[in-house]
Design an enzyme around this catalytic site. Sequence first.
Site, PDB file in Angstrom:
ATOM      1  N   LYS A   3      21.950  61.278  39.432  1.00 14.76           N
ATOM      2  CA  LYS A   3      21.762  61.224  40.881  1.00 14.76           C
ATOM      3  C   LYS A   3      22.134  62.518  41.592  1.00 14.76           C
ATOM      4  O   LYS A   3      21.727  62.745  42.727  1.00 14.76           O
ATOM      5  CB  LYS A   3      22.535  60.052  41.494  1.00 14.76           C
ATOM      6  CG  LYS A   3      22.071  58.679  41.056  1.00 14.76           C
ATOM      7  CD  LYS A   3      20.600  58.359  41.289  1.00 14.76           C
ATOM      8  CE  LYS A   3      20.132  58.467  42.711  1.00 14.76           C
ATOM      9  NZ  LYS A   3      18.867  57.697  42.934  1.00 14.76           N
ATOM     10  N   SER A  22      22.391  51.567  31.676  1.00 10.46           N
ATOM     11  CA  SER A  22      20.965  51.839  31.923  1.00 10.46           C
ATOM     12  C   SER A  22      20.407  52.727  30.815  1.00 10.46           C
ATOM     13  O   SER A  22      19.263  52.544  30.385  1.00 10.46           O
ATOM     14  CB  SER A  22      20.719  52.438  33.313  1.00 10.46           C
ATOM     15  OG  SER A  22      21.273  53.727  33.427  1.00 10.46           O
TER      16      SER A  22
HETATM   17  N1  PMP Z   1      20.705  54.450  36.002  1.00 13.01           N
HETATM   18  C1  PMP Z   1      21.821  54.546  36.742  1.00 13.01           C
HETATM   19  C2  PMP Z   1      23.146  54.392  36.071  1.00 13.01           C
HETATM   20  C3  PMP Z   1      21.726  54.771  38.137  1.00 13.01           C
HETATM   21  O1  PMP Z   1      22.840  54.851  38.876  1.00 13.01           O
HETATM   22  C4  PMP Z   1      20.442  54.886  38.729  1.00 13.01           C
HETATM   23  C5  PMP Z   1      20.326  55.119  40.218  1.00 13.01           C
HETATM   24  N2  PMP Z   1      20.521  53.955  40.991  1.00 13.01           N
HETATM   25  C6  PMP Z   1      19.304  54.742  37.925  1.00 13.01           C
HETATM   26  C7  PMP Z   1      19.477  54.550  36.558  1.00 13.01           C
HETATM   27  C8  PMP Z   1      17.901  54.757  38.509  1.00 13.01           C
HETATM   28  O2  PMP Z   1      17.513  55.978  39.031  1.00 13.01           O
HETATM   29  P1  PMP Z   1      16.503  56.106  40.265  1.00 13.01           P
HETATM   30  O3  PMP Z   1      17.293  55.859  41.515  1.00 13.01           O
HETATM   31  O4  PMP Z   1      16.012  57.508  40.170  1.00 13.01           O
HETATM   32  O5  PMP Z   1      15.421  55.092  40.100  1.00 13.01           O
END
Ligand code: PMP
Length: 306
Positions: free
Chosen positions: A44, A264
């Site tokens: 991020k 994630s």
């Molecule tokens: N994985 C994690 C751990 C995140 O914090 C985020 C952001 N919310 C994402 C994936 C997804 O990224 P994006 O906001 O670019 O869709």
Amino acid sequence: MDAVPLIAAIGNTPLVELALIREVAPRARLFAKLESVNPGGSIKDRAVARMLRDALVRGVLGGRRLLDSSSGNAGISYAMLGAALGVPVTLVVPGNASAERLDRIRAHGAELIITDPLEGYDFALREAARLARDHPERYWYCDQYSNPGNWRAHYDGTGAELLSQLAPLLGGAPDAFVAGVGTGGTITGVGRRLKEARRDVRVVAAIPDTFPGIEGLKPLGAPGDIVPAILDETVIDERVAVSMDDALAMCRRLAREGLFVGPSAGAFVHVACQIALRHGCASVATVLPDTGERYISTGMWQVRQA
Ligand code: PMP
């Protein structure tokens, strides 16, 4: 502090190859960008640095506080960069964000408004929008769900870096790219960039099957779910559901190979292996959005000694 070195340290992350995909799809290669090396510890930083830079160039803050909602990682990036640049920050974060995130946001001096975890990210988003509407003199609403600087950071950064890192290894774009949707910035920006380089890149969204489930990812698809304005759904070729159990099992597996990443990332690697098998891909790329250290307090690493 002089924020220039901090901002310069964002992006250009290493690309690692994960051999474990061969157990599932013997002729496939899997490449992943290690985003935990960013100074805020997650992917991020890229989007937040870009949105903040755009806001400062356009002079829109006008002495007001920067306001946004976040699942926590963007909150850390806002808090860190706000502290470095002298921009006061207010964040609306759901209470399911891990203690590590909340503590770090406070450590950087940002103001934190915590919402009910069961209400999810959409509630935090609506609450931030309400605050911005009710107090325009106090807040400038950055709104990462609709701010084009978010996906552009991944188009110019993450996606372009992937192409140049993969060029000597594959001669171009991979067969498939896997990511998830929090704000949709990563999948939209990287997906667009890769598809410009190669029209038939298969862009796959890993979608958690429960909520609150995998931190940072939205479930999408349930009636009433907010679809982020910057998410380009036409870039997504396939959606694959993934459970928290599969994501965590993959995190533990990766840890045994020396990679310490959050849920994630585990979800993306799990889905990447499935996709390679299903479509016979020779190459798959993904991102590992953050570090496993950000989840110690959740208990996910309390594995018994064998
Ligand atoms: N994985 C994690 C751990 C995140 O914090 C985020 C952001 N919310 C994402 C994936 C997804 O990224 P994006 O906001 O670019 O869709």
